[in-house]
Write an enzyme that holds these catalytic residues in place. Structure first.
Site, mmCIF file in Angstrom:
data_model
loop_
_atom_site.group_PDB
_atom_site.id
_atom_site.type_symbol
_atom_site.label_atom_id
_atom_site.label_comp_id
_atom_site.label_asym_id
_atom_site.label_seq_id
_atom_site.Cartn_x
_atom_site.Cartn_y
_atom_site.Cartn_z
ATOM 1 N N HIS A 14 0.828 -1.203 0.000
ATOM 2 C CA HIS A 14 0.000 0.000 0.000
ATOM 3 C C HIS A 14 0.864 1.254 0.000
ATOM 4 O O HIS A 14 1.556 1.549 0.981
ATOM 5 C CB HIS A 14 -0.881 -0.032 1.257
ATOM 6 N N GLU A 41 0.561 -0.802 -4.802
ATOM 7 C CA GLU A 41 -0.618 0.055 -4.912
ATOM 8 C C GLU A 41 -0.176 1.506 -4.937
ATOM 9 O O GLU A 41 0.756 1.891 -4.223
ATOM 10 C CB GLU A 41 -1.556 -0.196 -3.719
ATOM 11 N N ASP A 43 -1.772 5.774 -5.634
ATOM 12 C CA ASP A 43 -2.832 6.726 -5.962
ATOM 13 C C ASP A 43 -2.281 7.668 -7.018
ATOM 14 O O ASP A 43 -1.102 8.037 -6.965
ATOM 15 C CB ASP A 43 -3.216 7.542 -4.731
ATOM 16 N N HIS A 56 -1.366 10.778 -2.573
ATOM 17 C CA HIS A 56 -2.684 10.404 -2.065
ATOM 18 C C HIS A 56 -3.593 11.609 -1.850
ATOM 19 O O HIS A 56 -4.715 11.664 -2.341
ATOM 20 C CB HIS A 56 -2.553 9.631 -0.756
ATOM 21 N N GLU A 134 -4.949 3.570 -8.203
ATOM 22 C CA GLU A 134 -6.212 4.184 -7.761
ATOM 23 C C GLU A 134 -6.348 5.601 -8.314
ATOM 24 O O GLU A 134 -5.478 6.449 -8.098
ATOM 25 C CB GLU A 134 -6.296 4.225 -6.235
#
Length: 274
Positions: A14, A41, A43, A56, A134
């Protein structure tokens, strides 16, 4: 509890190995790959001059020494900022300092990270490392985010996999509209619908049209294990965020979760017997 090897559960880092290194930095992603994470992962947000960067928050205040909204800053502005110093040296007092602290002259590892650079890192990793991207919404750039994302993936030959199972990239969002844009333009790219609150319309296990992966929070998993069973019965995969506690890893194993998204990939891999 340490389990016998659970190879069916994917371990996703993450924002990189973000417990050990500053989130969304090259240092964090290098550490995650080194630790054996199956996937990374990130963003993504669009800068004022059209670059996708891995940040993020809407603003850079928390994770850098600068201020302002990502969407209002150009890449050159972001490149002058330090995205590592907030994760203080104090945290390492009395312990061996990690590489990103030991080599402050290696500025590139804690400067702003573009998605392009992260894709290069994954491509050059020497093994299959998947990427869960994301899209952050709402944003002033709306659909331009998905448009730029697909253009960049096309440059790397990642925009049109033969099928979802073959794709090393998947797109995640809390925005059903964002996922719809992706599905319309790149129907074979797998998509993940992130869920923070379990609304009545989701309780029966349905997902937005064409989406085959649910992304509930660990809080939902703890409080509503029956919801996970409904998702499974509907034929969906389940990727859970953010799973850091050993008892939560055990719960995910028990419920047959498909992917664990964690700040601690090395510890989770160890717990899974890997």
């Amino acid at each position: 509890m340490t389990h016998a090897p659970q190879r069916s559960i994917q371990v996703v880092a993450h924002r990189g190995a973000s417990e050990d290194a500053p989130e969304h930095t090259l240092a964090a992603y290098k550490k995650a790959i080194e630790d054996g994470a199956d996937a990374l992962e990130c963003d993504v947000r669009l800068t004022a001059d059209g670059h996708l960067v891995c940040v993020h928050d809407r603003r850079v205040n928390r994770t850098s020494n600068g201020r302002g909204a990502v969407s209002a800053l150009e890449l050159a502005d972001l490149a002058t900022l330090d995205f590592g110093s907030w994760k203080s040296r104090e945290a390492w007092r009395g312990r061996e300092e990690p590489d990103w602290v030991q080599r402050p002259e290696d500025r590139g590892d804690t400067s702003v990270l573009t998605l392009e650079r992260l894709l290069e890192l994954v491509t050059d990793s020497g093994r299959r490392v998947e990427l869960a991207i994301e899209t952050k919404h709402p944003t002033r750039w709306a659909g331009q985010v998905e448009e730029r994302l697909l253009t960049l993936l096309k440059r790397f030959g990642l925009d049109a996999p033969a099928g979802a199972a073959e794709s090393p990239v998947r797109i995640m969002s809390f925005s059903a509209r964002s996922l719809h844009r992706i599905r319309a333009a790149a129907p074979t790219l797998p998509t993940v619908y992130l869920v923070q609150f379990l609304s009545p319309r989701l309780r029966d296990g349905r997902l937005p049209a064409g989406v085959r992966i649910a992304g509930p929070s660990i809080r939902i998993v703890r409080n509503n294990p029956a919801y996970i069973e409904r998702l499974k019965r509907a034929g969906h995969l389940v990727h859970v965020w953010t799973v850091n506690e050993p008892e939560d890893v055990d719960l995910c194993v028990e419920l047959g979760i498909d992917a664990i998204i964690t700040n601690r990939p090395r510890a989770v891999l160890h717990q899974l017997g890997r």
